[in-house]
Design an enzyme around this catalytic site. Structure first.
Site, PDB file in Angstrom:
ATOM      1  N   ASP A   1      44.274  25.225  36.269  1.00 49.85           N
ATOM      2  CA  ASP A   1      44.200  26.190  37.111  1.00 49.85           C
ATOM      3  C   ASP A   1      44.812  25.792  38.300  1.00 49.85           C
ATOM      4  O   ASP A   1      44.407  24.136  38.469  1.00 49.85           O
ATOM      5  CB  ASP A   1      42.766  26.941  38.036  1.00 49.85           C
ATOM      6  N   ILE A   2      45.269  26.394  39.508  1.00 49.17           N
ATOM      7  CA  ILE A   2      45.916  25.893  40.741  1.00 49.17           C
ATOM      8  C   ILE A   2      45.257  25.364  40.948  1.00 49.17           C
ATOM      9  O   ILE A   2      46.368  24.018  41.839  1.00 49.17           O
ATOM     10  CB  ILE A   2      46.170  27.298  42.042  1.00 49.17           C
TER      11      ILE A   2
ATOM     12  N   CYS B   1      32.688  41.115  28.370  1.00 52.35           N
ATOM     13  CA  CYS B   1      33.679  41.593  27.792  1.00 52.35           C
ATOM     14  C   CYS B   1      34.743  40.934  27.112  1.00 52.35           C
ATOM     15  O   CYS B   1      35.151  40.681  26.326  1.00 52.35           O
ATOM     16  CB  CYS B   1      33.335  42.959  27.792  1.00 52.35           C
TER      17      CYS B   1
ATOM     18  N   ARG C   1      40.850  29.605  35.213  1.00 49.21           N
ATOM     19  CA  ARG C   1      39.356  29.404  35.523  1.00 49.21           C
ATOM     20  C   ARG C   1      38.890  30.471  36.642  1.00 49.21           C
ATOM     21  O   ARG C   1      37.787  29.775  37.018  1.00 49.21           O
ATOM     22  CB  ARG C   1      39.381  28.259  36.071  1.00 49.21           C
ATOM     23  N   SER C   2      38.916  31.822  36.470  1.00 53.59           N
ATOM     24  CA  SER C   2      38.052  32.706  36.878  1.00 53.59           C
ATOM     25  C   SER C   2      36.361  32.762  36.964  1.00 53.59           C
ATOM     26  O   SER C   2      36.605  31.913  35.774  1.00 53.59           O
ATOM     27  CB  SER C   2      38.383  33.941  37.412  1.00 53.59           C
TER      28      SER C   2
END
Length: 334
Positions: free
Chosen positions: A210-211, A152, A187-188
C-alpha cells in the site's frame, strides 16, 4: 483451461471472469432448487455513486436470472440505520447488502455492524471479520455446521485462483497455497487486507503493498502457526517484493496507478480487481495468465453467501449451499 482472447501472445492466456462465474452459477442454481421459495436479497442504496448503482443493477440482473428475488431500496443516508434495522426483523428478507460508501467515515463501520449476522451476505459483521482474521472457519467450531461468511470481493479472487489451479488440492485443506508467494497491491479494510489474510491463512506467503509500505502475511516457517501473522517490512517497496511473486493481484482505485510490468517475474499470474485497469496491455508479454476483471464472479459469490446464510439458519438436512462445496475449495469440509 478457459478460453483465451485472440489478441494475446501465445505465452499468455487471458481468462475472462465469466468462465468462473458460469461454473459458480450452475452450482448456485442447484442450491436454489432445494428451497421452498426464492431467496430474497435486499440492497440499500444511499449514495449517488455511479459505481454503486451499477453494482446494484448487476446484482438485480444476476438475481433475476438465477431465481432469486431482489429489492433495491433507495433511502436518504440519514434514514439508512432505521431501514437496516427494519430489514433485520423482516421475515421476508433473507439477505442484506449495503452499497458503500455512505458517510465515508467510521459511521459506515457502525452501519456494517448493525446488519443482522444471519442476513449479512457481505461478511462485514464483527463476528465474521474476527473469525476470518483468526482463521476460524465456522460459527460453531465444535459441530462445524455453520460456515462463516467471507467478504465477497476477496472470496471472488479466491474462487478465481481455485479455478486456475493455484490452489493445490493434493495438499491438506487449509494449506493449499503453501509454496506460493503472492503480492496484493491494495490494503483496504474492505478488500486488500482481508484478501491477504485469507491467502496467508491458506498457506501462502503474501506481500501486502500500500502507499504506507509493505507488510508480510504468513503462517510462519513451515506453516507452524494456526493463523497468519503480520510483519512490517521497513524500507521495502513494491520493487523489492513483486519480482519474488508467482501471483500478483492488484486493485488500486483511480486511473493514475499502473503496475510496472518490468517488476513481474516471468510467467506470473496477474489478477486485476479494480474497476480501473491496473495492468497495461504489456502485461500479456510477461504473465502466463491474466485475469482483467472479477466483477461477474463477485456478484455470483454474493448469491452463494446468501445460500450459505439460509443453510446456516435451517434445522433440517436440506442444505442449499452444499451444491457450492466442491472438493478442494475454500469452503469444502476439512
Amino acid at each position: 483451461m478457459a478460453s483465451t482472447t485472440d489478441s494475446a501472445p501465445a505465452s499468455c492466456k487471458v481468462m475472462l471472469s465469466k468462465h468462473v462465474a458460469n461454473r459458480l452459477v450452475a452450482e448456485v442454481q442447484e442450491g436454489v432448487k432445494t428451497l421452498e421459495r426464492p431467496p430474497h436479497l435486499v440492497g440499500f442504496l444511499a449514495n449517488d455513486d455511479p459505481a454503486a448503482l451499477m453494482y446494484a443493477q448487476w446484482t438485480e440482473k444476476t438475481c433475476h436470472e438465477n431465481g432469486f428475488r431482489y429489492s433495491l431500496r433507495e433511502v436518504p443516508r440519514d434514514d439508512l440505520e432505521q431501514a437496516i434495522l427494519a430489514a433485520n426483523v423482516d421475515a421476508e428478507v433473507d439477505g442484506i447488502i449495503v452499497y458503500y460508501p455512505i458517510f465515508n467515515n467510521r459511521q459506515d463501520q457502525y452501519l456494517q455492524q448493525i446488519v443482522d449476522i444471519n442476513k449479512d451476505v457481505e461478511g462485514l459483521s464483527h463476528r465474521y471479520i474476527f473469525n476470518m482474521y483468526q482463521n476460524i472457519r465456522f460459527l460453531d467450531p465444535e459441530t462445524k455446521k455453520q460456515k462463516c461468511i467471507l467478504p465477497c470481493t476477496p472470496l471472488a479472487v479466491i474462487k478465481i485462483l481455485e479455478y486456475i489451479n493455484i490452489y493445490n488440492t493434493i495438499l491438506p485443506y487449509g494449506n493449499r497455497l503453501f509454496g506460493h508467494t503472492i503480492c496484493v497491491v491494495n490494503r483496504s479494510e474492505v478488500v486488500g487486507r482481508p484478501l491477504a489474510a485469507l491467502l496467508a491463512n491458506d498457506g501462502a506467503c503474501v506481500y501486502s503493498v500500500d502507499i504506507t509500505g509493505v507488510q508480510k502475511f504468513t503462517r510462519g516457517d513451515g506453516l507452524k502457526k494456526g493463523r497468519h501473522e503480520v510483519v512490517d517490512l521497513q524500507g521495502k517497496t513494491l520493487k523489492d517484493v513483486a519480482p519474488l511473486c508467482d501471483v500478483v493481484i492488484s486493485g488500486v482505485p483511480g486511473d493514475s496507478y499502473k503496475f510496472d510490468t518490468s517488476l513481474l517475474r516471468e510467467g506470473a499470474v496477474c489478477v486485476n480487481f479494480s474497476s480501473e485497469r491496473n495492468f497495461g496491455p504489456e502485461v500479456k508479454g510477461k504473465a502466463s495468465l491474466f485475469v482483467p476483471s472479477i466483477g461477474k464472479v463477485t456478484i455470483v459469490v454474493l448469491l452463494r453467501n446468501l445460500l450459505r446464510l439460509i443453510q446456516n439458519s435451517r434445522l433440517d438436512d436440506v442444505k442449499p449451499a452444499a451444491a457450492t462445496e466442491r472438493p478442494g475449495t475454500l469452503e469444502a469440509a476439512s
